[in-house]
Enzyme design. Structure first.
Site, mmCIF file in Angstrom:
data_model
loop_
_atom_site.group_PDB
_atom_site.id
_atom_site.type_symbol
_atom_site.label_atom_id
_atom_site.label_comp_id
_atom_site.label_asym_id
_atom_site.label_seq_id
_atom_site.Cartn_x
_atom_site.Cartn_y
_atom_site.Cartn_z
ATOM 1 N N ARG A 16 26.044 19.145 37.074
ATOM 2 C CA ARG A 16 25.184 18.754 35.945
ATOM 3 C C ARG A 16 23.900 18.075 36.415
ATOM 4 N NH1 ARG A 16 27.996 19.331 31.082
ATOM 5 N NH2 ARG A 16 30.216 18.895 31.142
ATOM 6 N N LYS A 35 21.318 33.200 25.773
ATOM 7 C CA LYS A 35 21.889 34.309 26.561
ATOM 8 C C LYS A 35 22.272 35.404 25.568
ATOM 9 C CE LYS A 35 24.813 32.600 30.055
ATOM 10 N NZ LYS A 35 26.197 32.340 30.519
ATOM 11 N N LYS A 47 28.524 17.859 26.501
ATOM 12 C CA LYS A 47 27.710 17.021 27.358
ATOM 13 C C LYS A 47 26.452 17.754 27.824
ATOM 14 C CE LYS A 47 31.789 15.007 29.574
ATOM 15 N NZ LYS A 47 32.468 14.871 30.903
ATOM 16 N N GLY A 48 26.483 19.066 27.714
ATOM 17 C CA GLY A 48 25.468 19.911 28.360
ATOM 18 C C GLY A 48 24.023 19.594 28.032
ATOM 19 N N ASP A 93 27.355 22.555 33.491
ATOM 20 C CA ASP A 93 28.376 22.324 34.506
ATOM 21 C C ASP A 93 29.244 23.553 34.757
ATOM 22 O OD1 ASP A 93 29.808 22.250 31.976
ATOM 23 O OD2 ASP A 93 31.495 21.470 33.125
ATOM 24 N N GLU A 117 20.710 21.848 21.896
ATOM 25 C CA GLU A 117 21.829 22.458 22.626
ATOM 26 C C GLU A 117 21.319 22.961 23.976
ATOM 27 O OE1 GLU A 117 24.674 22.778 23.447
ATOM 28 O OE2 GLU A 117 25.806 24.256 22.289
ATOM 29 N N ASP A 118 22.212 22.988 24.966
ATOM 30 C CA ASP A 118 21.793 23.486 26.283
ATOM 31 C C ASP A 118 21.623 25.007 26.279
ATOM 32 O OD1 ASP A 118 24.541 23.887 26.004
ATOM 33 O OD2 ASP A 118 25.092 23.077 27.963
ATOM 34 N N ASP A 177 25.553 31.036 24.003
ATOM 35 C CA ASP A 177 26.188 32.114 24.753
ATOM 36 C C ASP A 177 26.851 33.055 23.727
ATOM 37 O OD1 ASP A 177 27.210 32.797 27.622
ATOM 38 O OD2 ASP A 177 29.075 32.550 26.536
ATOM 39 N N PHE A 207 26.459 33.105 35.049
ATOM 40 C CA PHE A 207 26.939 31.745 34.803
ATOM 41 C C PHE A 207 25.962 30.758 35.425
ATOM 42 C CE2 PHE A 207 29.439 27.941 34.840
ATOM 43 C CZ PHE A 207 29.999 27.994 33.576
HETATM 44 P P1 IMP Z 1 29.117 29.514 23.178
HETATM 45 O O1 IMP Z 1 29.814 30.634 23.913
HETATM 46 O O2 IMP Z 1 27.782 29.965 22.619
HETATM 47 O O3 IMP Z 1 30.014 28.927 22.127
HETATM 48 O O4 IMP Z 1 28.801 28.412 24.264
HETATM 49 C C1 IMP Z 1 29.426 27.189 24.256
HETATM 50 C C2 IMP Z 1 28.996 26.265 25.347
HETATM 51 O O5 IMP Z 1 29.448 26.796 26.575
HETATM 52 C C3 IMP Z 1 27.518 26.031 25.545
HETATM 53 O O6 IMP Z 1 26.996 25.082 24.691
HETATM 54 C C4 IMP Z 1 27.514 25.528 26.978
HETATM 55 O O7 IMP Z 1 27.757 24.138 27.020
HETATM 56 C C5 IMP Z 1 28.648 26.315 27.601
HETATM 57 N N1 IMP Z 1 28.095 27.458 28.358
HETATM 58 C C6 IMP Z 1 27.780 28.687 27.928
HETATM 59 N N2 IMP Z 1 27.260 29.434 28.921
HETATM 60 C C7 IMP Z 1 27.256 28.611 30.008
HETATM 61 C C8 IMP Z 1 26.800 28.785 31.361
HETATM 62 O O8 IMP Z 1 26.278 29.833 31.793
HETATM 63 N N3 IMP Z 1 26.954 27.709 32.176
HETATM 64 C C9 IMP Z 1 27.490 26.526 31.763
HETATM 65 N N4 IMP Z 1 27.894 26.318 30.508
HETATM 66 C C10 IMP Z 1 27.781 27.359 29.646
HETATM 67 MG MG MG Z 2 26.494 23.077 25.130
#
Ligand code: IMP
Ligand code: MG
Length: 177
Positions: free
Chosen positions: A165, A131, A43-44, A159, A99-100, A103, A152
């Site tokens: 959000r 990040k 949803k981000g 969220d 994508e938001d 990470d 975070f």
């Molecule tokens: P990944 O660790 O790159 O797979 O991140 C997966 C998802 O985790 C991202 O698309 C975000 O929706 C969520 N996410 C990662 N870091 C944060 C954060 O700092 N705050 C909120 N959601 C996060």
């Molecule tokens: Mg996301």
């Protein structure tokens, strides 16, 4: 004693607006003469997606995909699943994933592989935030809004356990005693 959450603004709504305009200009130029299929990751990305597409001066189609998520503040297991797929056929299309935040990179790395199997003409990634200090797997990010610290973050679509959000700014969320 129950801990309280503290929010500190990292990027204001005004700063986000300027970055979204800059990204939209880059994408408009790069996709001139094309009609991309813009895929938002739920949803981000929903607020970012809405602002970005309104600034793209291009014909386009959009769709959404939803991946399994890992809740608030926990580490990604690296096991990612599609829980709601796109409906629009993407074979032969120029796909732009919105994508938001990237990470660990597990989600987007999985998603790019998943979309490649649908035989698009091209797949590119636009993320509002990167990040890099948390990266576990390499991810080719084509368009980046902000490079952010290892904190975070919530707001502007992001969220923590489905809260925050709707905040207009991007904020650091900290638990304080
Ligand atoms: P990944 O660790 O790159 O797979 O991140 C997966 C998802 O985790 C991202 O698309 C975000 O929706 C969520 N996410 C990662 N870091 C944060 C954060 O700092 N705050 C909120 N959601 C996060
Ligand atoms: Mg996301």
């Amino acid at each position: 004693m129950k801990s309280k959450s503290k929010l500190t603004v990292l990027h204001t709504g005004e700063e986000i607006k300027a970055v979204v305009t800059r990204l939209a200009d880059e994408i408009t130029q790069a996709y001139a003469g094309k009609c991309p299929l813009v895929i938002g990751v739920l949803k981000g990305s929903f607020i970012f997606m809405a602002d970005l597409v309104r600034n793209l001066n291009l014909p386009l189609e959009l769709d959404f995909i939803r991946l399994s998520s890992y809740g608030c503040g926990t580490e990604s297991s690296g096991k990612v699943k599609v829980i709601q797929d796109i409906i629009t056929p993407s074979e032969g299309r120029d796909v732009l994933v919105v994508e938001d935040i990237v990470d660990s990179g597990y989600s987007i790395s999985f998603l790019l592989g998943y979309l490649q199997k649908k035989k698009p003409a091209s797949v590119k990634l636009c993320c509002l935030m990167d990040k890099p200090l948390r990266r576990k797997v390499p991810v080719p990010v084509d368009y980046v809004g902000f490079t952010v610290p290892d904190k975070f973050l919530v707001g502007y679509g992001l969220d923590c356990a489905e809260q925050y959000r709707n905040l207009p700014d991007i904020c650091v969320l900290e638990e304080s005693k």
